[in-house]
Design a protein around this motif. Structure first.
Motif, PDB file in Angstrom:
ATOM      1  N   GLY A 141      20.797   1.632  10.813  1.00  0.00           N
ATOM      2  CA  GLY A 141      22.126   2.198  10.987  1.00  0.00           C
ATOM      3  C   GLY A 141      22.557   2.345  12.430  1.00  0.00           C
ATOM      4  N   GLU A 142      21.613   2.170  13.385  1.00  0.00           N
ATOM      5  CA  GLU A 142      21.962   2.309  14.799  1.00  0.00           C
ATOM      6  C   GLU A 142      22.054   0.949  15.482  1.00  0.00           C
ATOM      7  OE1 GLU A 142      20.085   5.247  17.175  1.00  0.00           O
ATOM      8  OE2 GLU A 142      19.900   6.694  15.536  1.00  0.00           O
ATOM      9  N   GLU A 143      22.995   0.856  16.422  1.00  0.00           N
ATOM     10  CA  GLU A 143      23.286  -0.399  17.116  1.00  0.00           C
ATOM     11  C   GLU A 143      22.340  -0.633  18.286  1.00  0.00           C
ATOM     12  OE1 GLU A 143      26.739  -1.600  20.223  1.00  0.00           O
ATOM     13  OE2 GLU A 143      27.465  -0.946  18.258  1.00  0.00           O
ATOM     14  N   GLY A 144      21.828  -1.861  18.390  1.00  0.00           N
ATOM     15  CA  GLY A 144      20.948  -2.191  19.505  1.00  0.00           C
ATOM     16  C   GLY A 144      20.700  -3.681  19.613  1.00  0.00           C
ATOM     17  N   ARG A 145      19.747  -4.032  20.470  1.00  0.00           N
ATOM     18  CA  ARG A 145      19.410  -5.440  20.716  1.00  0.00           C
ATOM     19  C   ARG A 145      18.585  -6.003  19.560  1.00  0.00           C
ATOM     20  NH1 ARG A 145      15.913  -3.628  24.892  1.00  0.00           N
ATOM     21  NH2 ARG A 145      15.099  -5.740  25.065  1.00  0.00           N
ATOM     22  N   ILE A 146      18.920  -7.222  19.167  1.00  0.00           N
ATOM     23  CA  ILE A 146      18.165  -7.890  18.103  1.00  0.00           C
ATOM     24  C   ILE A 146      16.962  -8.597  18.726  1.00  0.00           C
ATOM     25  CG2 ILE A 146      18.231  -9.644  16.294  1.00  0.00           C
ATOM     26  CD1 ILE A 146      21.212  -9.062  15.960  1.00  0.00           C
ATOM     27  N   VAL A 147      15.774  -8.195  18.296  1.00  0.00           N
ATOM     28  CA  VAL A 147      14.511  -8.733  18.816  1.00  0.00           C
ATOM     29  C   VAL A 147      13.724  -9.291  17.631  1.00  0.00           C
ATOM     30  CG1 VAL A 147      12.337  -8.122  19.960  1.00  0.00           C
ATOM     31  CG2 VAL A 147      14.503  -7.168  20.793  1.00  0.00           C
ATOM     32  N   ILE A 148      13.258 -10.523  17.764  1.00  0.00           N
ATOM     33  CA  ILE A 148      12.698 -11.233  16.607  1.00  0.00           C
ATOM     34  C   ILE A 148      11.326 -11.829  16.916  1.00  0.00           C
ATOM     35  CG2 ILE A 148      13.095 -13.121  14.961  1.00  0.00           C
ATOM     36  CD1 ILE A 148      16.081 -12.763  15.396  1.00  0.00           C
ATOM     37  N   THR A 149      10.424 -11.713  15.953  1.00  0.00           N
ATOM     38  CA  THR A 149       9.103 -12.335  16.044  1.00  0.00           C
ATOM     39  C   THR A 149       9.007 -13.456  15.019  1.00  0.00           C
ATOM     40  OG1 THR A 149       8.050 -10.293  16.805  1.00  0.00           O
ATOM     41  CG2 THR A 149       6.614 -11.958  15.789  1.00  0.00           C
ATOM     42  N   TYR A 168      10.979 -11.457  20.691  1.00  0.00           N
ATOM     43  CA  TYR A 168      11.878 -12.293  21.485  1.00  0.00           C
ATOM     44  C   TYR A 168      13.299 -11.732  21.419  1.00  0.00           C
ATOM     45  CZ  TYR A 168      14.870 -16.467  22.160  1.00  0.00           C
ATOM     46  OH  TYR A 168      15.853 -17.352  22.539  1.00  0.00           O
ATOM     47  N   ASP A 169      13.836 -11.373  22.567  1.00  0.00           N
ATOM     48  CA  ASP A 169      15.197 -10.832  22.663  1.00  0.00           C
ATOM     49  C   ASP A 169      16.170 -11.997  22.616  1.00  0.00           C
ATOM     50  OD1 ASP A 169      17.637  -9.724  23.400  1.00  0.00           O
ATOM     51  OD2 ASP A 169      16.717  -8.293  24.795  1.00  0.00           O
ATOM     52  N   ILE A 170      16.847 -12.147  21.474  1.00  0.00           N
ATOM     53  CA  ILE A 170      17.690 -13.317  21.259  1.00  0.00           C
ATOM     54  C   ILE A 170      19.011 -13.252  22.024  1.00  0.00           C
ATOM     55  CG2 ILE A 170      18.770 -12.407  19.163  1.00  0.00           C
ATOM     56  CD1 ILE A 170      18.545 -15.264  18.019  1.00  0.00           C
ATOM     57  N   GLY A 171      19.364 -12.030  22.507  1.00  0.00           N
ATOM     58  CA  GLY A 171      20.591 -11.891  23.280  1.00  0.00           C
ATOM     59  C   GLY A 171      21.776 -11.423  22.478  1.00  0.00           C
ATOM     60  N   ASP A 172      21.538 -10.970  21.254  1.00  0.00           N
ATOM     61  CA  ASP A 172      22.605 -10.480  20.396  1.00  0.00           C
ATOM     62  C   ASP A 172      22.433  -8.982  20.144  1.00  0.00           C
ATOM     63  OD1 ASP A 172      23.822 -12.963  20.100  1.00  0.00           O
ATOM     64  OD2 ASP A 172      22.565 -13.498  18.403  1.00  0.00           O
ATOM     65  N   ILE A 173      23.529  -8.350  19.782  1.00  0.00           N
ATOM     66  CA  ILE A 173      23.534  -6.927  19.441  1.00  0.00           C
ATOM     67  C   ILE A 173      23.856  -6.810  17.955  1.00  0.00           C
ATOM     68  CG2 ILE A 173      24.612  -4.688  19.898  1.00  0.00           C
ATOM     69  CD1 ILE A 173      23.084  -5.774  22.286  1.00  0.00           C
ATOM     70  N   GLY A 174      23.139  -5.932  17.249  1.00  0.00           N
ATOM     71  CA  GLY A 174      23.395  -5.807  15.815  1.00  0.00           C
ATOM     72  C   GLY A 174      22.955  -4.465  15.261  1.00  0.00           C
ATOM     73  N   ILE A 175      23.241  -4.273  13.975  1.00  0.00           N
ATOM     74  CA  ILE A 175      22.874  -3.052  13.253  1.00  0.00           C
ATOM     75  C   ILE A 175      22.240  -3.449  11.927  1.00  0.00           C
ATOM     76  CG2 ILE A 175      23.742  -0.905  12.224  1.00  0.00           C
ATOM     77  CD1 ILE A 175      26.239  -1.204  14.026  1.00  0.00           C
ATOM     78  N   LEU A 176      21.092  -2.845  11.599  1.00  0.00           N
ATOM     79  CA  LEU A 176      20.497  -3.028  10.280  1.00  0.00           C
ATOM     80  C   LEU A 176      21.028  -1.958   9.331  1.00  0.00           C
ATOM     81  CD1 LEU A 176      16.723  -3.878  10.902  1.00  0.00           C
ATOM     82  CD2 LEU A 176      18.643  -5.422  10.563  1.00  0.00           C
ATOM     83  N   SER A 177      21.328  -2.364   8.119  1.00  0.00           N
ATOM     84  CA  SER A 177      21.858  -1.437   7.113  1.00  0.00           C
ATOM     85  C   SER A 177      20.838  -0.371   6.740  1.00  0.00           C
ATOM     86  CB  SER A 177      22.264  -2.218   5.863  1.00  0.00           C
ATOM     87  OG  SER A 177      22.501  -1.347   4.781  1.00  0.00           O
ATOM     88  N   SER A 237      13.010 -12.224   5.991  1.00  0.00           N
ATOM     89  CA  SER A 237      11.824 -11.399   6.242  1.00  0.00           C
ATOM     90  C   SER A 237      10.541 -12.158   5.951  1.00  0.00           C
ATOM     91  CB  SER A 237      11.873 -10.142   5.370  1.00  0.00           C
ATOM     92  OG  SER A 237      11.906 -10.503   3.993  1.00  0.00           O
ATOM     93  N   GLU A 238      10.670 -13.380   5.404  1.00  0.00           N
ATOM     94  CA  GLU A 238       9.492 -14.147   5.003  1.00  0.00           C
ATOM     95  C   GLU A 238       8.798 -14.813   6.191  1.00  0.00           C
ATOM     96  OE1 GLU A 238      12.444 -14.633   1.462  1.00  0.00           O
ATOM     97  OE2 GLU A 238      12.540 -14.599   3.644  1.00  0.00           O
ATOM     98  N   THR A 239       9.584 -15.355   7.130  1.00  0.00           N
ATOM     99  CA  THR A 239       8.975 -16.065   8.273  1.00  0.00           C
ATOM    100  C   THR A 239       9.315 -15.408   9.611  1.00  0.00           C
ATOM    101  OG1 THR A 239      10.809 -17.628   8.633  1.00  0.00           O
ATOM    102  CG2 THR A 239       9.149 -18.233   6.979  1.00  0.00           C
ATOM    103  N   LEU A 240      10.176 -14.379   9.577  1.00  0.00           N
ATOM    104  CA  LEU A 240      10.552 -13.664  10.799  1.00  0.00           C
ATOM    105  C   LEU A 240      10.363 -12.163  10.610  1.00  0.00           C
ATOM    106  CD1 LEU A 240      13.992 -15.372  11.632  1.00  0.00           C
ATOM    107  CD2 LEU A 240      11.743 -16.021  12.513  1.00  0.00           C
ATOM    108  N   TYR A 241      10.174 -11.471  11.732  1.00  0.00           N
ATOM    109  CA  TYR A 241      10.159 -10.007  11.725  1.00  0.00           C
ATOM    110  C   TYR A 241      11.240  -9.556  12.700  1.00  0.00           C
ATOM    111  CZ  TYR A 241       8.617  -5.187  12.332  1.00  0.00           C
ATOM    112  OH  TYR A 241       8.575  -3.809  12.384  1.00  0.00           O
ATOM    113  N   VAL A 242      12.252  -8.852  12.191  1.00  0.00           N
ATOM    114  CA  VAL A 242      13.429  -8.501  12.981  1.00  0.00           C
ATOM    115  C   VAL A 242      13.436  -7.007  13.297  1.00  0.00           C
ATOM    116  CG1 VAL A 242      15.961  -8.535  13.056  1.00  0.00           C
ATOM    117  CG2 VAL A 242      14.725 -10.385  11.891  1.00  0.00           C
TER     118      VAL A 242
END
Length: 441
Positions: free
Chosen positions: A295-303, A315-324, A277-282
């Motif tokens: 808790g919900e599944e979706g596209r991982i997008v990163i700044t 930036y849509d990295i092309g992966d699917i994930g869930i944040l706790s 979380s220090e150099t990226l925003y997910v």
């Protein structure tokens, strides 16, 4: 011993223009912020990086015409397709290929491209990596790494990587040959070298663990100095993790990263997959680009909060994930990563190689001219592979011959390679392309 005293790893970063001492200090200052200070810091940094690119980057100006800095959802999503144009057209004012860090993505998603980071951003990347490995008392200047990664086979690229390995205090094992004979040599090296940790591609390290299981060998008993195993680049399944822990006698640490961004997530000492979380925003988004709750599944997008040379904003990295659901702005936790997996290549001789081998083979067609935009490789038979690609023009016979020769060089002879130019490649349900698929049973 003398090499360690000189702190060659930090020194190698400094001589290449990366201010690692300043980056480590900056990172520690960010981490020292309270939760409320951290939230303010992230919001300010998001606005600052967008404002910078809207002012200094013509590529981003074209994309961001409707941005309202006070409305985050007005910021467009960047996909890999946006980035498949010559790098020079994507760099910010004042940056050239001569004064930035330049690299290629692996193309494991099927959408390869060349990217850049300014040197301060890349220094922060290394500060982040050093910090996370430090959780396990791994010091890149002193700790000896057993590295399971690819390596270019051309003379210049090969020796460049070997030199980097020397400065980084590591020994590299090839992932192009995963045969028992190769693993016998690997094991012999572990017996005679005081390695501190293992790092590399998941599938290759898992194959080594399977070899050790067949031989009924515990790696820690062979190399008692080992303290940890860090796997990256590919999906780590629970049964594979158990196998690694059992055969190595070590804690197995899961890393998730992207060369164009930074280290994205790293398993902490309480077994959580802690996001950077220090150099990226997910963010996690649905198919309509709406931010999903924890808790919900979706596209991982990163700044990327610091890359001024090249915009990686939403930036849509092309992966699917869930944040706790336990996530906070300062300490987001990746609950699950879905769909990053690479198969193992099996050849007529019985030799095995990592699926990522095809990144090195197809490197010759990943050029900075934007012709080949996507590709996938499929193995139908032991001796037969098909490369399907999307391109503005048909691959020339010369390029096809080059690729065939590279396959022989990296793998083995008597392999058939068929090429198919298509208008569109079939994607998985998650929207990803799998670069290598084996249809062998």
């Amino acid at each position: 011993m003398q090499k360690n005293i000189l702190r060659l790893f930090d020194f190698s970063l400094k001589i290449n223009g990366f201010k690692i001492d300043k980056a480590k200090l900056t990172l520690s200052e960010i981490q020292a912020k309270t939760n409320s200070e951290f939230e303010t810091y992230v919001e300010e940094q998001k606005k600052a990086i967008i404002s910078y690119h809207l002012k200094h980057n013509s590529f981003y100006k074209t994309l961001g015409k409707t941005i309202d800095l006070n409305v985050w959802n007005s910021v467009p999503i960047i996909t890999k397709k946006h980035l498949q144009q010559p790098l020079e057209q994507r760099l910010s004012d004042g940056y050239t290929t001569k004064n930035v860090y330049v690299n290629k993505t692996s193309g494991s998603s099927g959408d390869p491209f060349i990217f850049a980071k300014d040197k301060w951003c890349h220094a922060l990347t290394w500060a982040e990596i050093i910090n996370r490995f430090g959780w396990y008392n791994i010091d890149f200047n002193r700790s000896m790494q057993a590295r399971f990664y690819g390596i270019p086979l051309d003379k210049k690229g090969y020796y460049k990587e070997r030199l980097k390995d020397y400065f980084s205090n590591r020994f590299r094992f090839s992932v192009f040959d995963l045969s028992d004979t190769a693993f016998e040599n690997t094991l012999a090296k572990f017996k005679t070298t005081q390695f501190d940790y293992i790092n590399g591609y998941t599938s290759s390290i898992v194959q080594f663990a399977k070899y050790l299981k067949r031989k009924n060998i515990l790696l820690k008993s062979v190399c008692p100095t080992l303290r940890a195993c860090i796997v990256t680049s590919e999906m780590l399944f629970d049964d594979d993790k158990l196998l690694l822990e059992t055969q190595f006698g070590l804690p197995v640490i899961n890393e998730y990263g992207a060369s164009e961004l930074d280290l994205i997530a790293f398993q902490n000492t309480t077994d959580e997959w802690q996001l950077n979380s220090e150099t990226l925003y997910v963010e996690i988004l649905d198919e309509n680009d709406v931010v999903l709750p924890y808790g919900e599944e979706g596209r991982i997008v990163i700044t990327s909060l610091y890359n001024k040379a090249h915009p990686f904003i939403r930036y849509d990295i092309g992966d699917i994930g869930i944040l706790s659901e336990k996530s906070t702005i300062k300490k987001p936790i990746l609950k699950k990563l879905i769909g990053r997996t690479n198969d193992i290549i099996v050849l007529p001789s019985g030799k095995k190689a990592a699926g990522l081998t095809f990144y090195y083979i197809t490197k010759s067609v990943i050029e900075n001219d934007g012709n080949v935009s996507e590709f996938v490789v499929e193995q139908a038979l032991l001796d037969s592979f098909k490369i399907s690609y999307v391109s503005k023009i048909e691959l020339s016979e010369a390029k096809k011959t080059t690729i065939k020769n590279e396959v022989i060089r990296y793998l083995e002879p008597n392999i058939t390679i068929n090429f198919e130019r298509v208008k569109k490649l079939k994607r998985s349900k998650s929207g990803k392309l799998k670069q290598f698929t084996s249809h062998l049973k």
